[in-house]
Design a protein around this motif. Structure first.
Motif, mmCIF file in Angstrom:
data_model
loop_
_atom_site.group_PDB
_atom_site.id
_atom_site.type_symbol
_atom_site.label_atom_id
_atom_site.label_comp_id
_atom_site.label_asym_id
_atom_site.label_seq_id
_atom_site.Cartn_x
_atom_site.Cartn_y
_atom_site.Cartn_z
ATOM 1 N N SER A 8 0.827 -1.198 0.000
ATOM 2 C CA SER A 8 0.000 0.000 0.000
ATOM 3 C C SER A 8 0.862 1.249 0.000
ATOM 4 C CB SER A 8 -0.928 -0.004 1.219
ATOM 5 O OG SER A 8 -1.675 1.189 1.279
ATOM 6 N N GLU A 11 2.345 1.766 -3.443
ATOM 7 C CA GLU A 11 1.359 2.320 -4.355
ATOM 8 C C GLU A 11 1.119 3.798 -4.056
ATOM 9 O OE1 GLU A 11 -2.140 -0.024 -4.032
ATOM 10 O OE2 GLU A 11 -1.552 -1.392 -5.628
ATOM 11 N N GLN A 12 1.078 4.140 -2.774
ATOM 12 C CA GLN A 12 0.852 5.524 -2.390
ATOM 13 C C GLN A 12 1.976 6.413 -2.897
ATOM 14 O OE1 GLN A 12 -1.911 6.702 -0.901
ATOM 15 N NE2 GLN A 12 -1.086 8.748 -1.260
ATOM 16 N N GLU A 15 1.450 7.028 -6.522
ATOM 17 C CA GLU A 15 0.325 7.944 -6.684
ATOM 18 C C GLU A 15 0.724 9.371 -6.336
ATOM 19 O OE1 GLU A 15 -2.801 6.424 -4.295
ATOM 20 O OE2 GLU A 15 -3.180 4.672 -5.567
ATOM 21 N N ASP A 16 1.515 9.524 -5.280
ATOM 22 C CA ASP A 16 1.991 10.853 -4.889
ATOM 23 C C ASP A 16 2.827 11.479 -6.003
ATOM 24 O OD1 ASP A 16 0.737 10.733 -2.471
ATOM 25 O OD2 ASP A 16 2.516 10.179 -1.322
ATOM 26 N N GLN A 18 2.737 10.780 -9.226
ATOM 27 C CA GLN A 18 1.865 11.120 -10.343
ATOM 28 C C GLN A 18 1.098 12.407 -10.084
ATOM 29 O OE1 GLN A 18 -0.427 7.499 -10.651
ATOM 30 N NE2 GLN A 18 1.001 6.547 -12.103
ATOM 31 N N GLN A 19 0.669 12.569 -8.840
ATOM 32 C CA GLN A 19 -0.040 13.786 -8.472
ATOM 33 C C GLN A 19 0.875 15.007 -8.570
ATOM 34 O OE1 GLN A 19 -3.255 14.250 -7.976
ATOM 35 N NE2 GLN A 19 -2.899 16.451 -7.669
#
Length: 286
Positions: A8, A11-12, A15-16, A18-19
């Motif tokens: 997790s 993945e976070q 995602e961070d 990409q953001q």
């Protein structure tokens, strides 16, 4: 439980990132022309990485680079404009990659043959752009191999030239350098190094590797980066290196044509993976 938690977190992290890329792109506003082509997601990631994922700092860095590219026009430089700088083979692309498939630039500061800083930087930028153009798919970085043969206090690179080279590399091509290997620098280089190292940011400084032929750790480091059968004897390998300026010029002219066809920020279908685009002969010794 721990596996799920680590997965997790991983993945976070993605995602961070990409953001952050989305935030940086939005902060740049509407781009046009070559700036649009240059600012790929991969490019934005490199600038964010160089500034520890701080969007504001990455934006400032990237905007300065876009201004520099607009003025310097690196994508418009052609080999015939800088060929004279390369006559001695002071900087050229090798026809072998490192163990990770990265393009290798060989620098020989003892072969300096000109005095005009602007032309020297134009030559260097051309070769950086060419090295990037010839990266295999999925690879973003290059390696610099610096050979100090013939280097002396009388023909050393001026501090101003070294400073400008460092500035261009770390501020306008962030995260493009995997390692800069300084091979067997003489004692006289220590004084020069004490000055130029202060121009480097921490990330660039950490990528500089000092290598000495008789040092066991140095030999292991070179083996970790290169196949010794491909590596020239000048760097502790078993291959022979010959710089042929006419052949190099011919192959650079071929790359100029390919670059015009594929455009800025793009790579050819087979970008030099087998060394066929290179301009030096490196063959195993019998």
């Amino acid at each position: 439980m721990f596996r799920r938690k680590n997965h997790s977190n991983s993945e976070q992290g993605v995602e961070d990132q990409q953001q952050k890329v989305k935030e940086l792109r939005a902060s740049l506003g509407q781009l046009s022309g070559r700036s649009t082509q240059f600012c790929t997601d991969a490019c934005l990631k490199r600038f964010l990485e160089a500034r520890n994922w701080n969007v504001d700092k990455a934006k400032k860095m990237l905007e300065e680079t876009l201004k520099w590219r607009l003025s310097f026009k690196p994508e418009e430089i052609r080999w015939n404009e800088v060929a004279k700088e390369g006559e001695t083979g002071k900087v050229f692309k090798a026809n072998f990659h490192d163990r990770h498939g990265r393009t290798v630039l060989i620098l020989r500061p003892g072969m300096q043959n000109t005095a005009a800083l602007d032309n020297q930087m134009k030559h260097l930028v051309y070769l950086i752009e060419n090295a990037i153009f010839n990266l295999p798919e999925g690879q973003e970085q290059m390696v610099w191999l610096i050979d100090f043969t013939g280097w002396s206090i009388t023909n050393n690179v001026p501090v101003k030239s070294a400073r400008e080279s460092i500035n261009i590399l770390q501020n306008h091509y962030p995260e493009r350098l995997a390692a800069a290997i300084l091979y067997n620098p003489p004692r006289l280089f220590e004084t020069f190094w004490r000055i130029v190292k202060y121009f480097m940011d921490p990330k660039t400084f950490q990528k500089v590797k000092f290598v000495y032929p008789k040092n066991k750790d140095s030999a292991e480091l070179m083996k970790s980066y290169f196949d010794v059968d491909n590596l020239p004897t000048e760097f502790g390998g078993t291959a022979t290196l010959n710089y042929d300026h006419e052949e190099f010029s011919r192959l650079m002219a071929q790359d100029d044509v390919k670059a015009q066809v594929f455009g800025v920020g793009q790579t050819p279908p087979c970008p030099g993976g087998n060394g066929s685009y290179s301009a030096v002969e490196v063959a195993p010794e019998p």
